[in-house]
Write a protein that holds these residues in place. Structure first.
Motif, PDB file in Angstrom:
ATOM      1  N   LEU A  64     -25.111  24.430 -28.240  1.00 40.12           N
ATOM      2  CA  LEU A  64     -23.961  24.041 -29.374  1.00 40.12           C
ATOM      3  C   LEU A  64     -23.035  25.318 -29.243  1.00 40.12           C
ATOM      4  CD1 LEU A  64     -25.990  22.985 -32.379  1.00 40.12           C
ATOM      5  CD2 LEU A  64     -24.704  21.533 -30.862  1.00 40.12           C
ATOM      6  N   TYR A  65     -23.672  26.490 -29.105  1.00 40.15           N
ATOM      7  CA  TYR A  65     -22.651  27.588 -29.075  1.00 40.15           C
ATOM      8  C   TYR A  65     -21.920  27.540 -27.589  1.00 40.15           C
ATOM      9  CZ  TYR A  65     -25.011  30.358 -32.516  1.00 40.15           C
ATOM     10  OH  TYR A  65     -25.600  30.873 -34.007  1.00 40.15           O
ATOM     11  N   ALA A  66     -22.507  27.148 -26.589  1.00 43.17           N
ATOM     12  CA  ALA A  66     -21.877  27.206 -25.206  1.00 43.17           C
ATOM     13  C   ALA A  66     -20.762  25.917 -25.224  1.00 43.17           C
ATOM     14  CB  ALA A  66     -22.724  26.862 -24.170  1.00 43.17           C
ATOM     15  N   PHE A  67     -20.982  25.006 -25.831  1.00 44.63           N
ATOM     16  CA  PHE A  67     -20.005  23.774 -25.923  1.00 44.63           C
ATOM     17  C   PHE A  67     -18.864  24.048 -26.844  1.00 44.63           C
ATOM     18  CE2 PHE A  67     -20.866  19.973 -23.293  1.00 44.63           C
ATOM     19  CZ  PHE A  67     -21.915  20.537 -22.412  1.00 44.63           C
ATOM     20  N   ARG A  68     -19.326  24.942 -27.882  1.00 42.16           N
ATOM     21  CA  ARG A  68     -17.992  25.302 -28.871  1.00 42.16           C
ATOM     22  C   ARG A  68     -17.106  26.131 -28.162  1.00 42.16           C
ATOM     23  NH1 ARG A  68     -20.026  29.509 -32.748  1.00 42.16           N
ATOM     24  NH2 ARG A  68     -19.749  30.706 -30.775  1.00 42.16           N
ATOM     25  N   GLU A  69     -17.335  27.106 -27.268  1.00 43.34           N
ATOM     26  CA  GLU A  69     -16.508  27.781 -26.553  1.00 43.34           C
ATOM     27  C   GLU A  69     -15.887  27.155 -25.324  1.00 43.34           C
ATOM     28  OE1 GLU A  69     -15.662  30.698 -27.858  1.00 43.34           O
ATOM     29  OE2 GLU A  69     -17.342  30.110 -29.292  1.00 43.34           O
ATOM     30  N   ARG A  70     -16.567  26.333 -24.749  1.00 41.46           N
ATOM     31  CA  ARG A  70     -16.156  25.609 -23.540  1.00 41.46           C
ATOM     32  C   ARG A  70     -15.087  24.367 -24.157  1.00 41.46           C
ATOM     33  NH1 ARG A  70     -16.760  19.631 -22.003  1.00 41.46           N
ATOM     34  NH2 ARG A  70     -16.631  19.699 -19.838  1.00 41.46           N
ATOM     35  N   GLU A  71     -15.177  23.985 -25.284  1.00 39.10           N
ATOM     36  CA  GLU A  71     -14.212  23.022 -25.855  1.00 39.10           C
ATOM     37  C   GLU A  71     -12.819  23.642 -25.988  1.00 39.10           C
ATOM     38  OE1 GLU A  71     -14.485  20.126 -26.277  1.00 39.10           O
ATOM     39  OE2 GLU A  71     -12.890  19.312 -27.549  1.00 39.10           O
ATOM     40  N   LYS A  72     -13.027  25.049 -26.377  1.00 34.44           N
ATOM     41  CA  LYS A  72     -11.634  25.777 -26.451  1.00 34.44           C
ATOM     42  C   LYS A  72     -11.021  25.740 -25.063  1.00 34.44           C
ATOM     43  CE  LYS A  72     -13.669  28.315 -30.274  1.00 34.44           C
ATOM     44  NZ  LYS A  72     -14.232  29.624 -30.948  1.00 34.44           N
ATOM     45  N   ILE A  73     -11.654  26.080 -24.047  1.00 33.93           N
ATOM     46  CA  ILE A  73     -11.167  26.216 -22.723  1.00 33.93           C
ATOM     47  C   ILE A  73     -10.613  24.984 -22.377  1.00 33.93           C
ATOM     48  CG2 ILE A  73     -11.715  26.782 -20.392  1.00 33.93           C
ATOM     49  CD1 ILE A  73     -14.044  28.633 -21.187  1.00 33.93           C
ATOM     50  N   VAL A  74     -11.519  23.973 -22.361  1.00 33.11           N
ATOM     51  CA  VAL A  74     -10.708  22.515 -21.931  1.00 33.11           C
ATOM     52  C   VAL A  74      -9.590  22.164 -22.650  1.00 33.11           C
ATOM     53  CG1 VAL A  74     -11.531  20.102 -22.176  1.00 33.11           C
ATOM     54  CG2 VAL A  74     -13.084  21.673 -21.677  1.00 33.11           C
ATOM     55  N   ASN A  75      -9.360  22.705 -24.067  1.00 30.67           N
ATOM     56  CA  ASN A  75      -8.184  22.379 -24.706  1.00 30.67           C
ATOM     57  C   ASN A  75      -7.062  23.244 -24.205  1.00 30.67           C
ATOM     58  OD1 ASN A  75      -9.241  20.611 -26.830  1.00 30.67           O
ATOM     59  ND2 ASN A  75      -9.733  22.374 -28.327  1.00 30.67           N
ATOM     60  N   PHE A  76      -7.384  24.395 -23.748  1.00 26.70           N
ATOM     61  CA  PHE A  76      -6.186  25.211 -22.825  1.00 26.70           C
ATOM     62  C   PHE A  76      -5.850  24.660 -21.492  1.00 26.70           C
ATOM     63  CE2 PHE A  76      -7.951  29.056 -25.226  1.00 26.70           C
ATOM     64  CZ  PHE A  76      -6.720  29.214 -25.944  1.00 26.70           C
ATOM     65  N   LEU A  77      -6.943  24.185 -21.066  1.00 26.63           N
ATOM     66  CA  LEU A  77      -6.623  23.320 -19.682  1.00 26.63           C
ATOM     67  C   LEU A  77      -5.940  21.898 -19.710  1.00 26.63           C
ATOM     68  CD1 LEU A  77      -9.921  24.294 -17.557  1.00 26.63           C
ATOM     69  CD2 LEU A  77      -7.436  25.270 -17.421  1.00 26.63           C
ATOM     70  N   ALA A  78      -6.098  21.343 -20.973  1.00 25.20           N
ATOM     71  CA  ALA A  78      -5.679  20.080 -21.429  1.00 25.20           C
ATOM     72  C   ALA A  78      -3.907  20.244 -21.679  1.00 25.20           C
ATOM     73  CB  ALA A  78      -6.054  19.302 -22.494  1.00 25.20           C
ATOM     74  N   GLU A  79      -3.808  21.470 -22.321  1.00 26.26           N
ATOM     75  CA  GLU A  79      -2.343  21.799 -22.648  1.00 26.26           C
ATOM     76  C   GLU A  79      -1.728  22.080 -21.310  1.00 26.26           C
ATOM     77  OE1 GLU A  79      -1.342  24.682 -25.848  1.00 26.26           O
ATOM     78  OE2 GLU A  79      -3.476  24.889 -26.260  1.00 26.26           O
ATOM     79  N   LEU A  80      -2.365  22.538 -20.340  1.00 26.19           N
ATOM     80  CA  LEU A  80      -1.662  23.075 -18.927  1.00 26.19           C
ATOM     81  C   LEU A  80      -1.475  21.857 -18.173  1.00 26.19           C
ATOM     82  CD1 LEU A  80      -0.871  25.698 -17.556  1.00 26.19           C
ATOM     83  CD2 LEU A  80      -3.073  25.775 -16.551  1.00 26.19           C
TER      84      LEU A  80
END
Length: 368
Positions: free
Chosen positions: A128-144
């Protein structure tokens, strides 16, 4: 005297612990594995043959679907090969954006591995911790890039878009320096210092450097045996030679070493991204590229460091067609998986899933 018989166990092809459509036929004597036959090919799509009828730009989305956990780097491997064959110059800003995107994707990929690997061992919270942080990166990459997984962000000669807005670099920097830093400390407190985790991983799935080289292993699966080979340092590409980062290496050759190396690589990728954000220059994000991509007659082979090891791209061009005459991808997961049978024979069945998880495969690129 008690008479015993071997027991044949089918794991997969649809099983959560195989991380995709992968099957292992295991022969057991009691709880000891006496033989293991990996069965692959369930996800084979004929990518290389299909590519022979596609333009070079049309091949980019197919690289998304090979190692779909690190599609940015897969995209890059293809455009890097075409640019090398055609001698295309890439603008500075595009190179920086590429490195930022690739290293963020490497962190996200390692977080997926870390969470699911611990889940394989029976620990839910780190997942759960890992996917919480991974989700933030995915959002950054989605914006890009406009996509959350299959980015197709790289273009021959640059990248698809510039950063979405002026706050994007500052938000990425804040995430790396605060959220990710805090989570990494949680990982070390909760997992690395946990005696149960150490007992499950230390000395399990061990092999030496000669065995790793004999199987053609790359990435963490090679560096865990003391070989400091990383394509970003051994054969520098893009602008990696401008950044200060370390290649983590350990010598134990077991699951413990592989887990710790991936955590250390997250830290090093973070350092690269912070340096790239600091030095991000102004300028265009696309170079001068002909409308019709038609490389001159010849061949090229380039390689890049994926989260799972060395990915190579070979292209043969006849100089007349906008399609490659032949293209081949060296996929790290395919090579790394070959050692699985040797690691499993003689091992307790309780360690089977942990050993498979420790290799870190993505079936999209195993089968291609």
């Amino acid at each position: 005297m008690l008479r015993t018989e071997e027991y044949v166990l089918n794991v997969g092809p649809q099983h959560p612990s195989t991380h995709g459509v992968f099957r292992i036929i295991v022969k057991l004597d009691g709880e000891t594995v006496v033989d293991a036959e990996p069965v692959i090919g369930y996800l084979h799509r004929g990518t290389e043959k299909l590519a022979e009828n596609l333009t070079y730009t049309q091949i980019i989305p197919y690289t998304d679907r090979m190692d779909y956990l690190s599609a940015m780097i897969g995209n890059y491997s293809l455009v890097y090969a075409v640019e090398t064959l055609m001698g295309i110059e890439v603008p500075e800003r595009a190179e920086y954006l590429r490195v930022i995107a690739m290293e963020l994707n490497r962190i996200a990929s390692h977080l997926v591995w870390f969470g699911t690997f611990l889940l394989d061992l029976g620990a839910i919270t780190p997942f759960l911790y890992a996917f919480r942080e991974r989700e933030k990166i995915v959002n950054f990459l989605a914006e890009l890039s406009g996509a959350r997984l299959t980015y197709s962000y790289m273009r021959i000669g640059g990248v698809k878009w510039d950063i979405p807005d002026e706050t994007w670099p500052a938000r990425v920097k804040s995430f790396l320096e605060n959220d990710l830093e805090r989570t990494m400390q949680e990982f070390y407190d909760l997992v690395v210092g946990n005696e149960i985790v150490q007992a499950r991983l230390k000395g399990v799935g061990r092999y030496d450097r000669e065995t790793a080289i004999r199987y053609g292993l790359t990435g963490v699966n090679l560096r865990c045996t003391g070989v400091p080979y990383d394509v970003r340092r051994a054969k520098p590409y893009s602008i990696y030679d401008r950044f200060d980062f370390r290649i983590p290496v350990r010598s134990e050759g077991d699951l413990w070493a592989r887990m710790n190396l991936r955590l250390e690589e997250i830290v090093e990728s973070k350092r690269i991204v912070l340096q790239a954000l600091e030095g991000l220059p102004e300028g265009p994000v696309m170079g001068k590229v002909p409308k019709l991509i038609r490389p001159p007659a010849g061949e090229v082979y380039v390689s890049v460091e994926m989260p799972r090891g060395e990915q190579g791209v070979y292209i043969l061009s006849d100089g007349k067609s906008p399609h490659p005459y032949r293209i081949h991808f060296r996929r790290p997961s395919f090579h790394n998986l070959q050692i699985l049978r040797e690691l499993l024979i003689g091992e307790n069945v309780a360690n089977m899933i942990a050993i498979l998880g420790g290799i870190d495969i993505v079936l999209g690129e195993v089968d291609a």
